[in-house]
Design an enzyme around this catalytic site. Structure first.
Site, PDB file in Angstrom:
ATOM      1  NE  ARG A 186      -2.049  -1.283   3.483  1.00 33.76           N
ATOM      2  CZ  ARG A 186      -2.528  -1.087   4.726  1.00 33.76           C
ATOM      3  NH1 ARG A 186      -3.596  -0.453   4.918  1.00 33.76           N
ATOM      4  NH2 ARG A 186      -1.679  -1.598   5.808  1.00 33.76           N
ATOM      5  CG  ASN A 244      -3.957  -4.500   2.697  1.00 32.55           C
ATOM      6  OD1 ASN A 244      -3.317  -4.491   1.679  1.00 32.55           O
ATOM      7  ND2 ASN A 244      -3.457  -4.630   3.856  1.00 32.55           N
TER       8      ASN A 244
END
Length: 93
Positions: free
Chosen positions: A18, A36
């Site tokens: 990320r 996620n």
């Protein structure tokens, strides 16, 4: 402007994916978010010029050290809510 929903699969959680995505998107001046998903994938909603989005997707196919990207699926997304700019990390939906 192009807007896509991306689904990134493989070893992409717990490896800084990320943050890698955030840095790439901001460098390319893209709007959107990354998060996620419970199934182990990473979801991205991104908007920007077609060329910048293409470069972004290529970077995601490599990912950060420690990641092993199996696939980056891209689907066109209809304009809707205004996406965050600068790009951000979102909570799992």
């Amino acid at each position: 402007m192009a807007r896509y929903r991306l689904r990134v699969t493989g070893v992409v959680q717990g490896v800084g994916f990320r943050w890698f995505t955030l840095r790439a998107a901001r460098r390319l001046e893209l709007a959107g978010w990354v998060r996620n998903d419970a199934d182990g994938s990473v979801e991205v909603l991104v908007e920007g010029s077609e060329g910048a989005v293409d470069r972004f997707v290529e970077e995601l196919r490599t990912g950060p050290e420690g990641a092993s990207v199996s696939e980056v699926r891209r689907s066109a997304e209809l304009p809707g809510e205004q996406l965050p700019s600068p790009f951000e990390i979102a909570r799992r939906g």
